[in-house]
Design an enzyme around this catalytic site. Sequence first.
Site, mmCIF file in Angstrom:
data_model
loop_
_atom_site.group_PDB
_atom_site.id
_atom_site.type_symbol
_atom_site.label_atom_id
_atom_site.label_comp_id
_atom_site.label_asym_id
_atom_site.label_seq_id
_atom_site.Cartn_x
_atom_site.Cartn_y
_atom_site.Cartn_z
ATOM 1 N N SER A 98 26.060 1.940 46.855
ATOM 2 C CA SER A 98 26.585 1.002 45.839
ATOM 3 C C SER A 98 27.850 0.317 46.521
ATOM 4 O O SER A 98 27.657 -0.195 47.522
ATOM 5 C CB SER A 98 26.707 1.767 44.488
ATOM 6 O OG SER A 98 27.368 1.192 43.396
ATOM 7 N N ASP B 51 17.130 -3.329 40.653
ATOM 8 C CA ASP B 51 18.639 -2.767 40.594
ATOM 9 C C ASP B 51 19.357 -3.678 39.680
ATOM 10 O O ASP B 51 19.610 -4.946 40.166
ATOM 11 C CB ASP B 51 19.035 -2.299 41.956
ATOM 12 C CG ASP B 51 20.286 -1.539 41.896
ATOM 13 O OD1 ASP B 51 20.778 -1.378 40.673
ATOM 14 O OD2 ASP B 51 20.988 -1.333 42.969
ATOM 15 N N HIS C 23 19.359 2.850 40.421
ATOM 16 C CA HIS C 23 20.563 2.528 41.298
ATOM 17 C C HIS C 23 20.643 3.549 42.492
ATOM 18 O O HIS C 23 20.936 4.824 41.796
ATOM 19 C CB HIS C 23 21.738 2.355 40.453
ATOM 20 C CG HIS C 23 22.743 1.801 41.303
ATOM 21 N ND1 HIS C 23 22.921 0.855 42.010
ATOM 22 C CD2 HIS C 23 24.196 2.467 41.392
ATOM 23 C CE1 HIS C 23 24.137 0.503 42.417
ATOM 24 N NE2 HIS C 23 24.699 1.616 41.993
#
Length: 529
Positions: A227, A450, A479
Amino acid sequence: MRAATRYGLLGAVGSLVLSALAVAPAGGLTPGSAASSGAARAAERAAAAGIAFGPCPAAEELPSSVECGTVRVPLDYARPDGRRIELTVSRAAALGEPAERQGALVFNPGGPGSGSLWFPMAAELPEWQRLARAYDLVGYAPRGVGPSAPLSCQDPADFTRAPTPAPAEPSESYKKERIAAAQAYARGCERHAGPSLRHYSSLNNARDLEVLRAALGEEKLTYLGASYGTYLGALYATMFPSHVRRMVFDSAVDPSPDRIWYRNNLAQSRAFERRWLDFRTWVARHDATYHLGTDAAAVLGAYEKAAAELAHRPAGGTVGPGQLQAAFLQAGYYDDLWPARATALSEFLRGDPGPLVRQAAPREEAAKEAENGHAVYTAVECNDAPWPTDWRVWDRDNTALAKEAPFETWANVWLNLPCAYWPAPRQRPLDVRAEPGALPPTLILAAERDAATPYEGALELERRLSGSVLVTERGAGTHGVAGGPNACVNGHLEAYLLQGRTPVRRASCAPHPEPDPVSLERRAHLPAV
Protein backbone atom coordinates in the site's frame (compact mmCIF):
# COMPACT_ATOMS: atom_id res chain seq x y z
CA MET A 1 -8.48 7.11 2.67
CA ARG A 2 -6.14 5.42 5.05
CA ALA A 3 -6.02 1.64 4.78
CA ALA A 4 -7.11 -0.43 7.72
CA THR A 5 -4.27 -1.99 9.68
CA ARG A 6 -4.43 -5.37 8.01
CA TYR A 7 -2.49 -7.17 5.31
CA GLY A 8 -2.31 -10.56 3.56
CA LEU A 9 0.06 -11.92 6.17
CA LEU A 10 -1.23 -9.68 8.98
CA GLY A 11 -4.65 -11.30 8.80
CA ALA A 12 -3.02 -14.57 9.77
CA VAL A 13 -0.63 -13.05 12.33
CA GLY A 14 -3.23 -11.05 14.19
CA SER A 15 -3.12 1.96 6.06
CA LEU A 16 -4.03 4.18 2.53
CA VAL A 17 -3.77 6.21 1.80
CA LEU A 18 -4.79 7.98 -0.88
CA SER A 19 -5.75 10.82 -1.63
CA ALA A 20 -6.60 21.38 -9.64
CA LEU A 21 -3.94 21.79 -7.08
CA ALA A 22 -4.70 25.28 -5.85
CA VAL A 23 -1.34 26.22 -4.35
CA ALA A 24 2.23 26.22 -5.56
CA PRO A 25 4.77 23.74 -4.13
CA ALA A 26 6.60 25.08 -1.09
CA GLY A 27 9.38 23.92 1.12
CA GLY A 28 10.44 21.17 -1.26
CA LEU A 29 13.53 19.13 -0.41
CA THR A 30 14.98 17.08 -3.23
CA PRO A 31 17.64 14.32 -3.20
CA GLY A 32 20.25 16.85 -4.33
CA SER A 33 19.64 19.15 -1.39
CA ALA A 34 21.27 19.38 2.02
CA ALA A 35 18.89 16.65 3.18
CA SER A 36 20.57 14.20 0.80
CA SER A 37 24.01 14.73 2.29
CA GLY A 38 22.41 14.64 5.72
CA ALA A 39 20.99 11.19 4.96
CA ALA A 40 24.44 9.97 3.91
CA ARG A 41 25.96 11.28 7.12
CA ALA A 42 23.22 9.71 9.24
CA ALA A 43 23.65 6.37 7.46
CA GLU A 44 27.39 6.37 8.10
CA ARG A 45 26.77 7.05 11.75
CA ALA A 46 24.14 4.29 11.96
CA ALA A 47 26.41 1.77 10.23
CA ALA A 48 29.07 2.40 12.87
CA ALA A 49 26.60 2.17 15.77
CA GLY A 50 24.51 -0.77 14.57
CA ILE A 51 21.44 -1.85 16.53
CA ALA A 52 21.70 -3.39 19.99
CA PHE A 53 18.89 -5.95 19.88
CA GLY A 54 17.35 -7.24 23.08
CA PRO A 55 13.92 -7.84 24.67
CA CYS A 56 11.05 -5.90 23.11
CA PRO A 57 9.06 -3.29 25.06
CA ALA A 58 6.33 -5.02 27.07
CA ALA A 59 3.73 -2.70 25.56
CA GLU A 60 4.28 -4.28 22.14
CA GLU A 61 3.20 -7.72 23.44
CA LEU A 62 5.62 -9.56 21.17
CA PRO A 63 6.81 -13.14 21.83
CA SER A 64 10.31 -13.87 23.10
CA SER A 65 11.30 -15.07 19.62
CA VAL A 66 11.23 -11.42 18.51
CA GLU A 67 13.92 -9.01 19.64
CA CYS A 68 13.92 -5.23 19.47
CA GLY A 69 16.30 -2.30 19.35
CA THR A 70 16.42 1.31 18.24
CA VAL A 71 18.09 3.35 15.53
CA ARG A 72 18.58 7.12 15.79
CA VAL A 73 17.68 9.31 12.83
CA PRO A 74 17.77 13.10 12.38
CA LEU A 75 14.46 14.84 12.84
CA ASP A 76 15.58 17.22 10.08
CA TYR A 77 17.96 15.71 7.51
CA ALA A 78 19.10 19.18 6.49
CA ARG A 79 20.55 19.38 10.03
CA PRO A 80 21.86 15.86 10.66
CA ASP A 81 23.76 16.92 13.79
CA GLY A 82 20.70 18.51 15.34
CA ARG A 83 17.85 16.83 17.18
CA ARG A 84 17.59 13.08 16.63
CA ILE A 85 14.70 10.71 17.31
CA GLU A 86 14.69 6.97 17.91
CA LEU A 87 12.85 4.47 15.71
CA THR A 88 11.99 1.13 17.30
CA VAL A 89 12.99 -1.91 15.22
CA SER A 90 12.02 -5.58 15.63
CA ARG A 91 13.71 -8.69 14.27
CA ALA A 92 13.41 -12.45 14.09
CA ALA A 93 16.74 -13.93 13.07
CA ALA A 94 16.83 -16.19 10.00
CA LEU A 95 15.94 -19.76 10.95
CA GLY A 96 18.01 -21.59 8.35
CA GLU A 97 21.64 -22.66 8.30
CA PRO A 98 24.21 -19.86 8.00
CA ALA A 99 24.76 -20.69 4.34
CA GLU A 100 21.07 -20.10 3.61
CA ARG A 101 20.96 -16.57 5.05
CA GLN A 102 20.46 -13.74 2.54
CA GLY A 103 20.30 -10.82 4.96
CA ALA A 104 17.44 -8.73 6.34
CA LEU A 105 14.01 -8.36 4.77
CA VAL A 106 12.44 -5.06 5.89
CA PHE A 107 8.66 -4.68 5.73
CA ASN A 108 6.49 -1.55 5.72
CA PRO A 109 2.71 -2.22 5.79
CA GLY A 110 1.59 1.20 4.62
CA GLY A 111 -0.67 3.79 6.12
CA PRO A 112 1.09 6.15 6.43
CA GLY A 113 0.70 5.71 10.15
CA SER A 114 1.05 1.93 10.43
CA GLY A 115 4.02 0.09 11.89
CA SER A 116 5.31 -3.44 11.39
CA LEU A 117 6.85 -4.42 14.73
CA TRP A 118 4.68 -7.54 14.54
CA PHE A 119 6.14 -8.61 11.18
CA PRO A 120 8.79 -11.02 12.57
CA MET A 121 5.94 -13.18 13.87
CA ALA A 122 5.27 -14.12 10.24
CA ALA A 123 8.15 -16.59 10.60
CA GLU A 124 5.66 -18.93 12.27
CA LEU A 125 3.24 -18.96 9.32
CA PRO A 126 3.46 -21.80 6.77
CA GLU A 127 3.50 -19.36 3.83
CA TRP A 128 6.56 -17.60 5.25
CA GLN A 129 8.70 -20.43 6.54
CA ARG A 130 11.00 -20.68 3.51
CA LEU A 131 11.52 -16.93 3.50
CA ALA A 132 12.10 -16.99 7.27
CA ARG A 133 14.93 -19.49 6.80
CA ALA A 134 16.71 -17.16 4.40
CA TYR A 135 16.01 -13.75 5.92
CA ASP A 136 15.97 -11.94 9.20
CA LEU A 137 12.38 -10.64 9.20
CA VAL A 138 12.60 -6.99 10.23
CA GLY A 139 9.74 -4.70 11.20
CA TYR A 140 9.82 -1.17 12.52
CA ALA A 141 7.70 1.72 13.74
CA PRO A 142 8.21 4.64 11.32
CA ARG A 143 8.74 8.15 12.67
CA GLY A 144 5.74 9.31 14.62
CA VAL A 145 4.23 5.84 14.99
CA GLY A 146 3.83 4.04 18.32
CA PRO A 147 7.09 4.12 20.28
CA SER A 148 9.00 6.06 17.58
CA ALA A 149 8.65 9.70 18.69
CA PRO A 150 4.85 9.36 18.63
CA LEU A 151 2.78 12.10 17.05
CA SER A 152 -0.64 13.16 18.36
CA CYS A 153 -3.10 15.80 17.21
CA GLN A 154 -6.01 15.47 19.66
CA ASP A 155 -7.28 13.60 22.70
CA PRO A 156 -7.79 9.93 21.71
CA ALA A 157 -11.20 9.95 23.40
CA ASP A 158 -12.30 12.78 21.11
CA PHE A 159 -10.95 10.97 18.06
CA THR A 160 -13.00 7.82 18.75
CA ARG A 161 -16.14 9.59 19.96
CA ALA A 162 -19.27 7.82 18.72
CA PRO A 163 -21.88 7.56 17.34
CA THR A 164 -21.37 9.76 14.29
CA PRO A 165 -23.49 10.49 11.20
CA ALA A 166 -22.52 9.64 7.62
CA PRO A 167 -24.84 11.56 5.28
CA ALA A 168 -24.57 10.49 1.65
CA GLU A 169 -25.67 14.00 0.65
CA PRO A 170 -24.34 16.33 3.34
CA SER A 171 -26.21 19.56 3.91
CA GLU A 172 -24.51 22.93 3.74
CA SER A 173 -24.69 23.24 7.52
CA TYR A 174 -23.08 19.82 7.96
CA LYS A 175 -20.30 20.77 5.55
CA LYS A 176 -19.62 23.88 7.63
CA GLU A 177 -19.37 21.70 10.75
CA ARG A 178 -16.82 19.46 9.06
CA ILE A 179 -14.81 22.41 7.77
CA ALA A 180 -14.60 23.77 11.31
CA ALA A 181 -13.57 20.34 12.61
CA ALA A 182 -10.85 20.04 9.95
CA GLN A 183 -9.48 23.47 10.81
CA ALA A 184 -9.45 22.62 14.51
CA TYR A 185 -7.69 19.31 13.82
CA ALA A 186 -4.96 21.01 11.77
CA ARG A 187 -4.44 23.52 14.58
CA GLY A 188 -4.24 20.64 17.06
CA CYS A 189 -1.47 19.00 15.05
CA GLU A 190 0.48 22.25 15.05
CA ARG A 191 -0.11 22.77 18.77
CA HIS A 192 1.01 19.25 19.74
CA ALA A 193 3.98 18.90 17.36
CA GLY A 194 5.23 22.45 17.09
CA PRO A 195 8.07 23.11 14.61
CA SER A 196 8.71 19.36 14.20
CA LEU A 197 5.38 18.90 12.35
CA ARG A 198 6.89 19.64 8.93
CA HIS A 199 9.39 16.79 9.28
CA TYR A 200 6.80 13.98 9.13
CA SER A 201 6.90 13.27 5.40
CA SER A 202 7.41 10.52 2.86
CA LEU A 203 10.79 11.87 1.81
CA ASN A 204 12.00 11.67 5.40
CA ASN A 205 10.48 8.21 5.74
CA ALA A 206 12.58 7.13 2.75
CA ARG A 207 15.70 8.65 4.31
CA ASP A 208 14.89 6.84 7.55
CA LEU A 209 14.76 3.60 5.57
CA GLU A 210 18.26 4.29 4.26
CA VAL A 211 19.52 4.83 7.82
CA LEU A 212 17.81 1.61 8.93
CA ARG A 213 19.50 -0.29 6.10
CA ALA A 214 22.88 0.93 7.27
CA ALA A 215 22.16 0.23 10.93
CA LEU A 216 21.24 -3.36 10.05
CA GLY A 217 24.65 -3.79 8.45
CA GLU A 218 23.19 -4.37 4.98
CA GLU A 219 25.11 -3.05 1.97
CA LYS A 220 21.89 -3.11 -0.03
CA LEU A 221 18.25 -3.12 0.97
CA THR A 222 15.82 -6.00 0.53
CA TYR A 223 12.37 -4.57 1.05
CA LEU A 224 8.68 -5.47 0.94
CA GLY A 225 6.23 -2.58 0.96
CA ALA A 226 2.45 -2.78 0.89
CA SER A 227 0.00 0.00 0.00
CA TYR A 228 1.62 3.30 1.04
CA GLY A 229 4.73 1.20 1.64
CA THR A 230 5.01 0.90 -2.16
CA TYR A 231 5.22 4.68 -2.51
CA LEU A 232 7.84 4.75 0.21
CA GLY A 233 9.80 2.02 -1.58
CA ALA A 234 9.49 3.83 -4.90
CA LEU A 235 10.88 7.00 -3.34
CA TYR A 236 13.77 5.00 -1.87
CA ALA A 237 14.49 3.37 -5.24
CA THR A 238 14.56 6.80 -6.88
CA MET A 239 16.73 8.41 -4.20
CA PHE A 240 19.09 5.49 -3.45
CA PRO A 241 19.03 3.23 -6.53
CA SER A 242 22.53 1.81 -5.97
CA HIS A 243 21.47 0.59 -2.51
CA VAL A 244 18.58 -1.58 -3.74
CA ARG A 245 19.04 -5.36 -3.69
CA ARG A 246 15.47 -6.62 -4.12
CA MET A 247 12.16 -4.78 -3.81
CA VAL A 248 8.57 -5.99 -3.74
CA PHE A 249 5.76 -3.48 -4.27
CA ASP A 250 2.47 -5.03 -3.10
CA SER A 251 -0.72 -3.11 -4.00
CA ALA A 252 0.92 -0.10 -5.53
CA VAL A 253 0.06 3.54 -5.05
CA ASP A 254 0.11 5.62 -8.24
CA PRO A 255 3.32 7.63 -7.68
CA SER A 256 2.67 10.30 -10.31
CA PRO A 257 3.57 13.65 -8.70
CA ASP A 258 0.34 15.27 -9.84
CA ARG A 259 -1.69 12.55 -8.11
CA ILE A 260 -0.03 12.78 -4.68
CA TRP A 261 -2.34 12.89 -2.81
CA TYR A 262 -5.54 14.74 -3.74
CA ARG A 263 -6.24 13.10 -7.10
CA ASN A 264 -5.35 9.64 -5.81
CA ASN A 265 -8.06 10.07 -3.19
CA LEU A 266 -10.62 10.83 -5.87
CA ALA A 267 -9.58 7.70 -7.76
CA GLN A 268 -9.81 5.62 -4.62
CA SER A 269 -13.36 6.73 -3.85
CA ARG A 270 -14.37 5.73 -7.37
CA ALA A 271 -12.70 2.32 -7.01
CA PHE A 272 -14.39 1.64 -3.69
CA GLU A 273 -17.78 2.04 -5.32
CA ARG A 274 -16.90 -0.86 -7.64
CA ARG A 275 -15.71 -3.02 -4.75
CA TRP A 276 -18.80 -2.15 -2.70
CA LEU A 277 -20.82 -3.52 -5.64
CA ASP A 278 -18.68 -6.70 -5.62
CA PHE A 279 -19.51 -7.24 -1.95
CA ARG A 280 -23.24 -6.64 -2.40
CA THR A 281 -23.34 -8.95 -5.41
CA TRP A 282 -21.71 -11.70 -3.34
CA VAL A 283 -24.20 -11.18 -0.51
CA ALA A 284 -27.08 -11.40 -2.98
CA ARG A 285 -25.78 -14.70 -4.35
CA HIS A 286 -26.02 -16.04 -0.81
CA ASP A 287 -29.47 -14.72 -0.01
CA ALA A 288 -30.45 -18.15 1.31
CA THR A 289 -27.95 -17.53 4.11
CA TYR A 290 -28.25 -13.81 4.78
CA HIS A 291 -31.77 -12.90 3.60
CA LEU A 292 -30.67 -9.42 2.56
CA GLY A 293 -31.94 -9.51 -1.03
CA THR A 294 -31.40 -11.39 -4.26
CA ASP A 295 -29.62 -8.62 -6.12
CA ALA A 296 -27.09 -5.90 -5.29
CA ALA A 297 -29.75 -3.17 -5.27
CA ALA A 298 -31.80 -5.03 -2.66
CA VAL A 299 -28.72 -5.51 -0.47
CA LEU A 300 -28.04 -1.78 -0.74
CA GLY A 301 -31.60 -1.17 0.39
CA ALA A 302 -31.02 -3.36 3.44
CA TYR A 303 -27.83 -1.44 4.28
CA GLU A 304 -29.59 1.92 3.91
CA LYS A 305 -32.45 0.71 6.11
CA ALA A 306 -29.92 -0.21 8.81
CA ALA A 307 -28.22 3.20 8.47
CA ALA A 308 -31.56 4.98 8.89
CA GLU A 309 -32.39 2.94 11.99
CA LEU A 310 -28.96 3.62 13.48
CA ALA A 311 -29.37 7.35 12.88
CA HIS A 312 -32.54 7.18 14.97
CA ARG A 313 -31.26 4.76 17.62
CA PRO A 314 -27.50 3.94 17.70
CA ALA A 315 -26.73 0.30 18.43
CA GLY A 316 -25.18 -0.15 21.83
CA GLY A 317 -25.21 3.61 22.16
CA THR A 318 -22.06 3.89 20.01
CA VAL A 319 -22.75 2.50 16.53
CA GLY A 320 -24.32 5.10 14.30
CA PRO A 321 -24.25 5.49 10.50
CA GLY A 322 -20.58 6.59 10.61
CA GLN A 323 -19.50 3.44 12.42
CA LEU A 324 -21.63 1.30 10.09
CA GLN A 325 -19.99 2.87 7.04
CA ALA A 326 -16.49 2.43 8.46
CA ALA A 327 -17.10 -1.24 9.23
CA PHE A 328 -18.40 -1.97 5.75
CA LEU A 329 -15.60 0.06 4.19
CA GLN A 330 -13.21 -2.52 5.67
CA ALA A 331 -15.06 -5.16 3.65
CA GLY A 332 -13.96 -3.23 0.58
CA TYR A 333 -10.36 -3.88 1.59
CA TYR A 334 -10.58 -7.54 2.59
CA ASP A 335 -13.03 -10.11 1.32
CA ASP A 336 -12.35 -12.42 4.27
CA LEU A 337 -14.51 -9.93 6.22
CA TRP A 338 -17.51 -10.42 3.94
CA PRO A 339 -19.21 -13.21 5.90
CA ALA A 340 -18.83 -11.37 9.21
CA ARG A 341 -20.19 -8.09 7.86
CA ALA A 342 -23.10 -9.74 6.04
CA THR A 343 -24.00 -11.67 9.18
CA ALA A 344 -23.88 -8.51 11.29
CA LEU A 345 -26.20 -6.65 8.91
CA SER A 346 -28.58 -9.59 8.68
CA GLU A 347 -28.77 -10.07 12.43
CA PHE A 348 -29.24 -6.35 13.07
CA LEU A 349 -32.23 -6.20 10.75
CA ARG A 350 -33.63 -9.31 12.45
CA GLY A 351 -33.45 -7.54 15.80
CA ASP A 352 -30.06 -8.61 17.18
CA PRO A 353 -27.54 -5.71 17.22
CA GLY A 354 -24.85 -7.73 19.03
CA PRO A 355 -22.69 -8.80 16.05
CA LEU A 356 -22.77 -5.29 14.58
CA VAL A 357 -21.80 -3.69 17.89
CA ARG A 358 -18.92 -6.13 18.31
CA GLN A 359 -17.64 -5.40 14.81
CA ALA A 360 -18.30 -1.67 14.47
CA ALA A 361 -18.14 -0.04 17.90
CA PRO A 362 -14.91 1.84 18.68
CA ARG A 363 -12.72 0.05 21.21
CA GLU A 364 -11.58 2.18 24.10
CA GLU A 365 -8.37 0.20 24.51
CA ALA A 366 -7.38 0.95 20.89
CA ALA A 367 -8.17 4.67 20.97
CA LYS A 368 -4.61 5.86 21.58
CA GLU A 369 -3.18 3.75 18.75
CA ALA A 370 -5.96 4.79 16.39
CA GLU A 371 -5.48 8.49 17.10
CA ASN A 372 -1.71 8.18 16.70
CA GLY A 373 -2.02 6.39 13.37
CA HIS A 374 -4.47 8.99 12.08
CA ALA A 375 -2.20 11.84 13.19
CA VAL A 376 0.78 10.39 11.31
CA TYR A 377 -1.34 9.67 8.25
CA THR A 378 -2.57 13.25 8.18
CA ALA A 379 0.82 14.84 8.77
CA VAL A 380 2.58 12.81 6.09
CA GLU A 381 -0.05 13.29 3.42
CA CYS A 382 -0.53 16.98 4.15
CA ASN A 383 3.23 17.63 4.19
CA ASP A 384 3.96 15.62 1.06
CA ALA A 385 2.33 17.79 -1.57
CA PRO A 386 0.14 20.80 -2.33
CA TRP A 387 -3.59 20.38 -1.65
CA PRO A 388 -6.47 22.60 -2.72
CA THR A 389 -6.88 25.35 -0.12
CA ASP A 390 -10.24 26.55 -1.42
CA TRP A 391 -13.18 24.52 -0.07
CA ARG A 392 -15.05 25.23 -3.30
CA VAL A 393 -12.59 22.97 -5.16
CA TRP A 394 -13.21 20.08 -2.77
CA ASP A 395 -16.95 20.65 -2.85
CA ARG A 396 -17.12 20.83 -6.63
CA ASP A 397 -14.97 17.74 -7.27
CA ASN A 398 -16.56 15.54 -4.64
CA THR A 399 -20.16 16.59 -5.21
CA ALA A 400 -19.71 15.45 -8.80
CA LEU A 401 -17.92 12.27 -7.76
CA ALA A 402 -20.52 11.37 -5.13
CA LYS A 403 -23.16 11.11 -7.85
CA GLU A 404 -21.37 8.04 -9.22
CA ALA A 405 -19.50 6.88 -6.11
CA PRO A 406 -21.52 7.76 -3.01
CA PHE A 407 -20.27 5.02 -0.69
CA GLU A 408 -16.87 6.41 0.27
CA THR A 409 -16.60 9.86 -1.27
CA TRP A 410 -17.65 12.14 1.57
CA ALA A 411 -15.99 10.04 4.27
CA ASN A 412 -12.77 10.38 2.29
CA VAL A 413 -13.23 14.15 2.12
CA TRP A 414 -13.66 14.51 5.87
CA LEU A 415 -10.62 12.32 6.51
CA ASN A 416 -8.32 14.45 4.36
CA LEU A 417 -9.84 17.92 4.72
CA PRO A 418 -7.32 19.08 7.37
CA CYS A 419 -4.83 19.25 4.49
CA ALA A 420 -6.73 22.23 3.10
CA TYR A 421 -5.85 24.18 6.25
CA TRP A 422 -2.46 22.69 7.01
CA PRO A 423 -0.08 25.04 8.87
CA ALA A 424 3.25 23.50 7.78
CA PRO A 425 4.92 24.15 4.41
CA ARG A 426 4.20 21.64 1.64
CA GLN A 427 6.87 19.66 -0.16
CA ARG A 428 7.27 19.01 -3.85
CA PRO A 429 6.49 15.36 -4.72
CA LEU A 430 9.49 13.54 -6.14
CA ASP A 431 9.28 12.37 -9.76
CA VAL A 432 9.55 8.62 -9.13
CA ARG A 433 11.35 6.80 -11.91
CA ALA A 434 14.32 4.60 -12.77
CA GLU A 435 15.98 4.49 -16.17
CA PRO A 436 17.15 1.19 -17.71
CA GLY A 437 19.95 -0.36 -15.70
CA ALA A 438 19.56 1.93 -12.69
CA LEU A 439 17.84 -0.73 -10.58
CA PRO A 440 17.97 -4.51 -10.31
CA PRO A 441 14.70 -6.21 -11.32
CA THR A 442 11.84 -5.36 -8.97
CA LEU A 443 8.51 -7.13 -8.44
CA ILE A 444 5.06 -5.50 -8.40
CA LEU A 445 2.05 -7.43 -7.08
CA ALA A 446 -1.51 -6.21 -7.55
CA ALA A 447 -5.11 -7.38 -7.32
CA GLU A 448 -7.09 -6.27 -10.35
CA ARG A 449 -10.09 -4.99 -8.35
CA ASP A 450 -8.20 -3.50 -5.39
CA ALA A 451 -10.10 -0.44 -4.21
CA ALA A 452 -7.61 1.09 -1.77
CA THR A 453 -4.86 1.28 -4.40
CA PRO A 454 -6.58 1.05 -7.79
CA TYR A 455 -4.91 -1.22 -10.34
CA GLU A 456 -3.91 1.70 -12.55
CA GLY A 457 -1.33 2.60 -9.90
CA ALA A 458 0.50 -0.68 -10.44
CA LEU A 459 0.58 -0.07 -14.19
CA GLU A 460 1.98 3.42 -13.65
CA LEU A 461 4.65 2.23 -11.22
CA GLU A 462 5.71 -0.48 -13.69
CA ARG A 463 6.01 2.16 -16.39
CA ARG A 464 8.16 4.39 -14.21
CA LEU A 465 10.56 1.77 -12.84
CA SER A 466 12.42 0.24 -15.74
CA GLY A 467 13.03 -3.48 -15.19
CA SER A 468 10.03 -3.98 -12.92
CA VAL A 469 7.64 -6.86 -13.59
CA LEU A 470 3.96 -6.91 -12.66
CA VAL A 471 2.11 -9.98 -11.35
CA THR A 472 -1.68 -9.55 -11.29
CA GLU A 473 -4.26 -11.47 -9.31
CA ARG A 474 -7.08 -11.31 -11.84
CA GLY A 475 -10.65 -10.74 -10.75
CA ALA A 476 -9.73 -10.28 -7.07
CA GLY A 477 -9.83 -7.18 -4.90
CA THR A 478 -8.20 -7.90 -1.56
CA HIS A 479 -5.76 -5.16 -0.59
CA GLY A 480 -2.32 -6.70 -0.02
CA VAL A 481 -1.77 -10.05 -1.72
CA ALA A 482 1.73 -11.19 -0.69
CA GLY A 483 1.66 -13.95 1.90
CA GLY A 484 -2.10 -14.29 1.55
CA PRO A 485 -4.26 -17.17 0.28
CA ASN A 486 -3.08 -17.17 -3.35
CA ALA A 487 -0.40 -19.83 -3.86
CA CYS A 488 0.42 -18.53 -7.36
CA VAL A 489 1.18 -15.04 -6.05
CA ASN A 490 3.22 -16.48 -3.20
CA GLY A 491 5.19 -18.59 -5.65
CA HIS A 492 6.26 -15.50 -7.57
CA LEU A 493 7.11 -13.77 -4.28
CA GLU A 494 9.34 -16.65 -3.14
CA ALA A 495 11.05 -17.08 -6.52
CA TYR A 496 11.96 -13.41 -6.46
CA LEU A 497 13.06 -13.04 -2.85
CA LEU A 498 14.89 -16.38 -2.65
CA GLN A 499 16.37 -16.59 -6.14
CA GLY A 500 16.06 -13.14 -7.65
CA ARG A 501 13.81 -14.50 -10.43
CA THR A 502 10.94 -12.53 -11.92
CA PRO A 503 8.65 -13.54 -14.77
CA VAL A 504 10.05 -12.67 -18.18
CA ARG A 505 7.04 -10.43 -18.75
CA ARG A 506 3.81 -9.57 -16.97
CA ALA A 507 2.20 -12.60 -15.32
CA SER A 508 -1.29 -13.38 -14.08
CA CYS A 509 -2.69 -15.52 -11.29
CA ALA A 510 -6.23 -16.81 -11.02
CA PRO A 511 -8.14 -15.22 -8.14
CA HIS A 512 -8.20 -16.83 -4.72
CA PRO A 513 -11.59 -18.36 -3.90
CA GLU A 514 -14.30 -16.05 -2.67
CA PRO A 515 -15.22 -16.61 0.98
CA ASP A 516 -17.82 -19.17 1.97
CA PRO A 517 -21.01 -17.75 3.43
CA VAL A 518 -21.54 -18.27 7.14
CA SER A 519 -24.39 -20.68 7.74
CA LEU A 520 -27.10 -20.13 10.31
CA GLU A 521 -25.58 -22.89 12.41
CA ARG A 522 -22.16 -21.20 12.48
CA ARG A 523 -23.33 -17.63 13.09
CA ALA A 524 -23.34 -17.92 16.86
CA HIS A 525 -19.66 -18.83 16.81
CA LEU A 526 -18.50 -16.05 14.48
CA PRO A 527 -15.81 -13.89 16.11
CA ALA A 528 -15.94 -10.11 16.03
CA VAL A 529 -13.72 -8.69 13.29
